[in-house]
Write a protein that holds these residues in place. Sequence first.
Motif, short mmCIF file in Angstrom:
data_model
loop_
_atom_site.label_atom_id
_atom_site.label_comp_id
_atom_site.label_asym_id
_atom_site.label_seq_id
_atom_site.Cartn_x
_atom_site.Cartn_y
_atom_site.Cartn_z
N GLU A 64 -35.14 -35.89 20.10
CA GLU A 64 -35.13 -34.46 19.81
C GLU A 64 -35.96 -34.16 18.56
N ASN A 88 -29.96 -36.48 28.48
CA ASN A 88 -28.55 -36.47 28.89
C ASN A 88 -28.41 -36.94 30.35
N GLN A 89 -29.30 -36.49 31.21
CA GLN A 89 -29.26 -36.90 32.60
C GLN A 89 -29.65 -38.38 32.75
N ASN A 102 -26.82 -43.72 22.08
CA ASN A 102 -25.53 -44.34 21.78
C ASN A 102 -25.73 -45.77 21.30
N MET A 130 -29.06 -40.73 30.61
CA MET A 130 -27.93 -41.55 30.18
C MET A 130 -26.84 -41.61 31.26
N GLN A 131 -26.93 -40.70 32.24
CA GLN A 131 -25.96 -40.71 33.34
C GLN A 131 -26.54 -41.34 34.60
N ASN A 181 -32.14 -39.63 19.25
CA ASN A 181 -31.66 -38.62 20.19
C ASN A 181 -32.78 -38.02 21.04
N TRP A 223 -21.00 -31.10 19.21
CA TRP A 223 -21.45 -32.30 19.95
C TRP A 223 -22.57 -31.99 20.94
N GLU A 224 -22.79 -30.72 21.25
CA GLU A 224 -23.89 -30.35 22.14
C GLU A 224 -25.20 -30.17 21.39
N ASN A 247 -35.22 -35.41 29.66
CA ASN A 247 -33.89 -35.23 30.26
C ASN A 247 -32.94 -36.33 29.80
N ARG A 273 -22.54 -42.92 18.27
CA ARG A 273 -23.92 -42.47 18.40
C ARG A 273 -24.70 -42.79 17.12
#
Length: 293
Positions: free
Chosen positions: A147, A166-167, A12, A169-170, A145, A91-92, A164, A21
Amino acid sequence: MLNFITWTANPNLYDGFVTVRWYGLMFAIGFLVGYEIVYRIFKHEGAPERWLAPLFFYVVIATVLGARLGHVFFYEWDHYSQHPGDILKIWEGGLASHGGTLGIIIAIFLYSWTVTKKSVLWTLDRLCVPIGFVGALIRFGNLMNHEIYGGPTDLPWGFRFIQNINQYMQGAEPVFTQPSHPTQIYEALCYLLVFALCMWLYWRRNAQERPGLLLGVFLIGIFASRFFVEFVKEVQVGWEETMRSTIGLDQGQMLSIPFVIAGVWLVVRALRRPREVLEYPDQFSDAKDKDKK
């Protein structure tokens, strides 16, 4: 010298009321720069300015729709056939460049039929000039990203990506890959070279006077580089591992071969035919007068 690079970039660019993003920003910049280049090409050849807006619309829709459906049908049909609602969840993730290319080609057939009344090759030869630049920006978005990276490497420019992401970023602790080939950078550099070559061929060598030559060079450059980079890239879906162990190639390589063959055919065909003589008024022609001719 570093043995590897630990890559912790945030996908982001901006987190706020609206999340921006890097990947989406690169797409937007690519389309805007591409529009400007095609604008200058059309102006150089005196093509009507009114052709530009429909072309932009066709290409944007075809790129996104074709890339998404390409991923659905070429890579994960087993999943999406059982969960068709997930097809809309762009978006996924899940876009395939081969599908995007096919989508653009189909769209240009419709565009040429309904707007320019010229041959499909006329539009594709001019449209392909900036696409290498757009592709390079998209690969930069993939880099941000974490990826589409490569397999393990002991080269000093190997990247440790966050698996990981996504995790992470959380708030989770990052789980890093082994030092891996930054194949996003490899492909981006190849695409920039193709972009530079197409620009040189158009503006310095008048390659557009040989219909199909620019498109052929583009297809060879983009998909041959994709074919070879795939040898050090991680597969996108698990079943490709079986494919690699069986025939030595993955899905991306198999999909690239027809494009390379088409490119070679277009180049040979263009060079065997006489060069067309084009005039370059370097201004937009009057669309009304053009329609009367």
